[in-house]
Design an enzyme around this catalytic site. Structure first.
Site, PDB file in Angstrom:
ATOM      1  N   HIS A  67      32.798 -11.826 -17.389  1.00  0.00           N
ATOM      2  CA  HIS A  67      32.467 -10.395 -17.398  1.00  0.00           C
ATOM      3  C   HIS A  67      33.258  -9.715 -18.504  1.00  0.00           C
ATOM      4  CE1 HIS A  67      31.607  -6.588 -14.786  1.00  0.00           C
ATOM      5  NE2 HIS A  67      31.458  -6.357 -16.071  1.00  0.00           N
ATOM      6  N   HIS A 203      27.788  -2.586  -8.312  1.00  0.00           N
ATOM      7  CA  HIS A 203      27.261  -1.220  -8.400  1.00  0.00           C
ATOM      8  C   HIS A 203      26.254  -1.022  -7.271  1.00  0.00           C
ATOM      9  CE1 HIS A 203      29.150  -0.297 -12.301  1.00  0.00           C
ATOM     10  NE2 HIS A 203      28.965  -1.595 -12.540  1.00  0.00           N
ATOM     11  N   ALA A 228      33.087   0.125  -7.645  1.00  0.00           N
ATOM     12  CA  ALA A 228      31.655   0.454  -7.683  1.00  0.00           C
ATOM     13  C   ALA A 228      30.869  -0.288  -6.608  1.00  0.00           C
ATOM     14  CB  ALA A 228      31.061   0.177  -9.068  1.00  0.00           C
ATOM     15  N   ARG A 235      33.810  -0.095  11.454  1.00  0.00           N
ATOM     16  CA  ARG A 235      32.559  -0.229  12.206  1.00  0.00           C
ATOM     17  C   ARG A 235      31.370  -0.592  11.319  1.00  0.00           C
ATOM     18  NH1 ARG A 235      34.998   3.979  15.041  1.00  0.00           N
ATOM     19  NH2 ARG A 235      33.954   5.578  13.774  1.00  0.00           N
ATOM     20  N   ASP A 256      44.309  -5.933 -13.618  1.00  0.00           N
ATOM     21  CA  ASP A 256      45.136  -5.148 -14.527  1.00  0.00           C
ATOM     22  C   ASP A 256      46.061  -4.177 -13.808  1.00  0.00           C
ATOM     23  OD1 ASP A 256      43.311  -3.281 -13.625  1.00  0.00           O
ATOM     24  OD2 ASP A 256      42.566  -2.719 -15.616  1.00  0.00           O
ATOM     25  N   ASP A 282      36.393  -7.425 -17.857  1.00  0.00           N
ATOM     26  CA  ASP A 282      35.502  -6.261 -17.979  1.00  0.00           C
ATOM     27  C   ASP A 282      35.875  -5.464 -19.226  1.00  0.00           C
ATOM     28  OD1 ASP A 282      33.427  -4.561 -17.376  1.00  0.00           O
ATOM     29  OD2 ASP A 282      34.391  -3.580 -15.681  1.00  0.00           O
TER      30      ASP A 282
END
Length: 394
Positions: A67, A203, A228, A235, A256, A282
């Site tokens: 990624h 996401h 994200a 619950r 990081d 990322d």
């Protein structure tokens, strides 16, 4: 050592193997690891090839980043070889020996251009960290959790797009991030599973049961765990609860200390089997650059003190992280030792991508994808298939 040599020895180094660390030597022949000799072994290395003094440092398997969006002013969405050279050269200098070119939520035409550019770049035989394929991060994500993705391009999963991409560039798309709760997701996940593409949740606002159902259909990966995605509630365990407790799912983590609190990383490591955790960067084009204003997926990003956030909304926007920094962070801020952190940075991504028989660990017969680091884990030299792609001294 000459930069194009595929035959050499390295000695006086701590070698991080799959199950132990030995001090000794490694002989590389024709780009592969031919012999590993520990100091207490009776084995001998060839004397007629060049010797590299490891100076008591660490020899690690090369890092695999599944990624990563860019680095040093380059972004994979720019879809050109100059940008790709910037990215692969920069990350090779940080110990990365393989990566997935990661896209953003964008128009189909823009994604088509990236796939074409990566295919051309692979064929050109790039000289730094190889592009192992593409990670499509979107556009099939949740409007509720766009993060730094451009909401204008969010779509429901389009199976015909997947089929078209796979027909034009067979095997190019290795991983695809989507929101499993969206229309057509289950069909898309099943198709990806049948066609060798890793289906990833990211996401996403998916409920616990929706993630479990997606895993039943073939989903096996979670993108930047915690970030994200619907969080954990006692619950309704949500996306996060399913990711942490379903051992079928690999969990990425941006290591990081900014994206995820150290305690949350500790919780993940307590919940997940170690062979299902992967560290990623990322990283965006700002990695390796100074503070300032950059672009990500067409959106303005402001980097201050190394932290990247969208100018509008202030959401975290990728990172300026590198794999060697993520490696050091995990080593210094968790209970994991060097063998375990190496597994997260190299072995696990190689296994998930189905290339562990070739790379991802230091073992005789494998590609010499190696990183030499000093005692403080700063990269001194990086090799890909035995060829030097970075040397601090050159």
């Amino acid at each position: 050592m000459t930069t194009n040599s595929l035959n050499w020895n390295i000695h006086n180094v701590h070698i991080v193997l799959e199950d132990r660390v030995v001090r000794g030597s490694v002989h590389v022949s024709n780009g592969r690891i031919a012999t590993i000799v520990s100091e207490d072994s009776s084995g001998e290395l060839p004397a007629d090839v060049e010797n590299v003094d490891g100076k008591g440092g660490w020899l690690l398997p090369g890092f695999i980043d599944v990624h990563v969006h860019g680095g040093f002013g380059g972004d994979f969405m720019y879809a050109n070889s100059e940008s790709y050279d910037r990215i692969t050269k920069f990350h090779a200098a940080q110990g990365t020996t393989g990566m997935l070119a990661t896209t953003m939520t964008a128009s189909k035409e823009a994604i088509d251009a990236v796939l074409d550019a990566v295919a051309e770049y692979q064929q050109s035989g790039n000289q730094y960290a190889p592009l192992l394929g593409v990670h499509l991060e979107g556009p099939f994500i949740s409007e509720k959790w766009p993060g730094a993705q451009n909401p204008a391009y969010i779509r429901d999963p389009q199976l015909e797009w997947l089929q078209e991409w796979n027909t034009k560039h067979p095997g190019m798309v290795k991983l695809l991030t989507l929101a499993p709760e969206k229309n057509n997701s289950k069909e898309a996940i099943a198709w990806m599973s049948e066609n060798g593409i890793i289906a990833a949740a990211g996401h996403t606002d998916a409920l616990y049961e929706e993630i479990k159902g997606a895993a039943d259909a073939g989903l096996t990966h979670a993108v930047h765990t915690y970030n994200a995605m619907r969080g954990l509630h006692h619950r309704e365990p949500g996306t996060l609860g399913a990711v942490l407790t379903d051992d079928r799912i690999y969990a990425e983590i941006i290591a990081d200390g900014e994206h995820v609190h150290p305690a949350a990383i500790a919780l993940m490591l307590a919940a997940k089997p170690l062979d299902r955790v992967i560290i990623v960067t990322d990283a965006i084009e700002a990695a390796g650059m100074s503070d300032g204003t950059y672009e990500l997926g067409g959106l303005a990003v402001v980097v201050k003190n190394g932290t990247a956030r969208l100018r509008e909304g202030n959401a975290l926007a990728g990172s300026s992280l590198t794999m060697i920094r993520a490696f050091r962070y995990m080593l210094n801020n968790t209970k994991l030792g060097i063998l375990e952190v190496s597994q997260l940075a190299s072995g696990n991504p190689a296994r998930e991508l189905g290339i562990f028989d070739q790379t991802g660990s230091i073992a005789e017969g494998k590609q010499a994808d190696l990183v030499l680091a000093d005692a403080e884990f700063n990269v001194e030299r990086t090799w890909v298939s035995g060829r030097t792609v970075f040397s601090k001294s050159e």
